[in-house]
Design an enzyme around this catalytic site. Structure first.
Site, PDB file in Angstrom:
ATOM      1  N   GLU A  23      12.894 -33.612   2.742  1.00  0.00           N
ATOM      2  CA  GLU A  23      13.522 -34.294   1.608  1.00  0.00           C
ATOM      3  C   GLU A  23      13.995 -35.709   1.932  1.00  0.00           C
ATOM      4  OE1 GLU A  23      16.044 -32.660  -1.205  1.00  0.00           O
ATOM      5  OE2 GLU A  23      15.110 -30.689  -1.256  1.00  0.00           O
ATOM      6  N   ARG A  41      22.123 -24.064  -4.841  1.00  0.00           N
ATOM      7  CA  ARG A  41      23.245 -23.702  -5.706  1.00  0.00           C
ATOM      8  C   ARG A  41      22.921 -23.750  -7.199  1.00  0.00           C
ATOM      9  NH1 ARG A  41      23.443 -28.326  -3.234  1.00  0.00           N
ATOM     10  NH2 ARG A  41      23.796 -30.283  -4.362  1.00  0.00           N
ATOM     11  N   THR A  60      19.677 -40.196   5.934  1.00  0.00           N
ATOM     12  CA  THR A  60      19.852 -39.501   4.656  1.00  0.00           C
ATOM     13  C   THR A  60      21.124 -38.664   4.669  1.00  0.00           C
ATOM     14  OG1 THR A  60      17.483 -39.453   4.189  1.00  0.00           O
ATOM     15  CG2 THR A  60      18.838 -37.799   3.093  1.00  0.00           C
ATOM     16  N   GLU A  68       0.825  -1.202   0.000  1.00  0.00           N
ATOM     17  CA  GLU A  68       0.000   0.000   0.000  1.00  0.00           C
ATOM     18  C   GLU A  68       0.861   1.254   0.000  1.00  0.00           C
ATOM     19  OE1 GLU A  68      -2.080  -2.906   2.946  1.00  0.00           O
ATOM     20  OE2 GLU A  68      -0.093  -2.632   2.046  1.00  0.00           O
ATOM     21  N   ALA A  83      12.149 -38.686  -4.881  1.00  0.00           N
ATOM     22  CA  ALA A  83      12.315 -39.122  -6.271  1.00  0.00           C
ATOM     23  C   ALA A  83      12.353 -40.639  -6.317  1.00  0.00           C
ATOM     24  CB  ALA A  83      13.596 -38.541  -6.862  1.00  0.00           C
ATOM     25  N   CYS A 124      -0.503   0.314   7.765  1.00  0.00           N
ATOM     26  CA  CYS A 124      -0.982   0.743   6.452  1.00  0.00           C
ATOM     27  C   CYS A 124      -2.418   1.259   6.516  1.00  0.00           C
ATOM     28  CB  CYS A 124      -0.891  -0.410   5.459  1.00  0.00           C
ATOM     29  SG  CYS A 124       0.803  -0.870   5.051  1.00  0.00           S
ATOM     30  N   CYS A 135      -2.372  -3.832   7.358  1.00  0.00           N
ATOM     31  CA  CYS A 135      -1.975  -4.015   8.761  1.00  0.00           C
ATOM     32  C   CYS A 135      -2.474  -2.856   9.612  1.00  0.00           C
ATOM     33  CB  CYS A 135      -0.457  -4.168   8.868  1.00  0.00           C
ATOM     34  SG  CYS A 135       0.479  -2.734   8.299  1.00  0.00           S
ATOM     35  N   ARG A 154      13.328 -25.185  -2.884  1.00  0.00           N
ATOM     36  CA  ARG A 154      14.100 -24.915  -1.670  1.00  0.00           C
ATOM     37  C   ARG A 154      14.205 -23.415  -1.412  1.00  0.00           C
ATOM     38  NH1 ARG A 154      19.451 -28.853  -2.319  1.00  0.00           N
ATOM     39  NH2 ARG A 154      18.380 -30.864  -2.010  1.00  0.00           N
TER      40      ARG A 154
END
Length: 359
Positions: free
Chosen positions: A288, A213, A202, A52, A156, A86, A77, A190
């Site tokens: 994951e 990356r 894992t 706003e 996967a 706002c 807000c 991610r």
């Protein structure tokens, strides 16, 4: 006036701010005079001016706000945070009509911004493209409505249903399942999630970095469930590229970018974990792996989305089976890989996991 049209434009603007504004919601604002958009803005960066403010700041001086309708994708807000309220700014400028997509679920705001505008004599119209606005900020909405992070499960599979060879080969290349396009998409997901979680097995088997990356974007906070601190500090997950939180049974301390949080492993782990993450204002988590960790989230119904990649040309023959989950019939292609995208409220029933011992 076509409220849907202008709110759609405001939503398109709001998307430009995601995920830079996280943990704040993505918000867009359009100011309309007659049937012409005369100013617009969006929340661009966490800690920066709200949508706003940015829209009002570029409203031409020769246009009176009293002749305009202000469209905003989330309730303005009404409290002092990193920026002033706002709702006060809208009132002070003299707007007569404000159209809002959805109410802010944050208890610091919820309904109070709307009430403040109404008490000032402003006509307030709510619920315009409400579902679309809520979907845009699903992490924020779930966090404040349900008092827990938004949970995304990702894994996967080979065509024959395995997520890893066993034993895990020394070369990670021999265990790769998806192609480059799928990997890039995972890194984008991610970058849009506040934290990423794996279990000890894992971390030991894959030695992952859990960073973004392959795309431009910030790294999530890394979360590791490691009851007895069995993952060596030399592993990639401990590097300085991103903060890490280790949920364990023995230690509560902070060392530079590494934080240890103690849980009671004699009790249910997931409720404790979710409470701790909520206390830390972590609004979204990408889980994951591994399969047993994901199975526990599924078993306890602690999830919102499941993102499953499957390589239709790869067969391991034997190995570690994927999570116990019934894939739907529809998918899209990401490179050569199939992508199945489930939302909990549309998924098929989850099968009971065979192995309940995960930590």
């Amino acid at each position: 006036m076509n409220h849907d049209y202008y709110m759609k434009e405001a939503l398109n603007l709001a998307r430009k701010g995601w995920p830079q504004v996280s943990p704040n919601p993505a918000v867009g604002c359009i100011i309309v005079q007659g049937d012409e958009i005369v100013a617009s803005g969006y929340h661009e960066q966490f800690g920066g001016p709200h949508a706003e403010v940015n829209a009002i700041n570029v409203l031409p001086e020769n246009i009176s706000p009293s002749e305009c309708t202000l469209y905003v994708t989330l309730e303005p807000c009404s409290h002092f945070g990193k920026t002033p309220p706002c709702s006060d700014l809208i009132i002070s400028k003299g707007f007569k009509t404000v159209v809002i997509a959805c109410q802010d679920p944050n208890p610091l705001v919820s309904g109070m911004g709307i009430n403040k505008l109404k008490k000032a004599g402003i006509e307030v119209i709510t619920g315009v493209l409400e579902a679309e606005a809520a979907e845009l900020n699903k992490h924020f909405m779930t966090f404040h409505k349900e008092k827990r992070p938004y949970i995304i499960l990702k894994w996967a599979l080979t065509e024959d249903g395995f997520i890893s060879r066993t034993p895990v080969p020394a070369s990670q290349e021999l265990n790769n399942i998806t192609g480059q396009k799928a990997k890039e998409l995972v890194h984008k997901i991610r970058s849009e999630t506040m934290a990423i979680l794996v279990g000890k097995n894992t971390a030991l088997a894959d030695n992952p970095k859990l960073t973004t990356r392959l795309v431009k974007g910030r790294n999530p906070v890394r979360l590791l469930i490691d009851k007895n601190l069995g993952v060596p500090r030399s592993y990639n997950i401990y590097n300085e590229e991103a903060p890490i939180i280790i949920f364990n049974a023995n230690k509560e301390s902070t060392e530079a970018h590494v934080r240890f949080i103690k849980l009671d492993f004699n009790g249910e782990i997931l409720p404790q974990l979710l409470r701790k993450l909520t206390d830390l204002n972590i609004q979204s988590v990408l889980v994951e792996g591994g399969a047993s960790t994901i199975n526990r989230f599924l078993e306890k119904d602690n999830w919102d989305e499941a993102i499953v990649f499957q390589n239709p040309d790869l067969f391991f023959g034997n190995g570690l089976k994927g999570p116990e989950f019934a894939l739907k019939n529809t998918f899209e292609l990401v490179g050569n890989d199939k992508l199945y995208h489930h939302f909990k409220n549309e998924t098929m029933p989850v099968k009971e996991p065979e192995n309940k011992e995960i930590f």
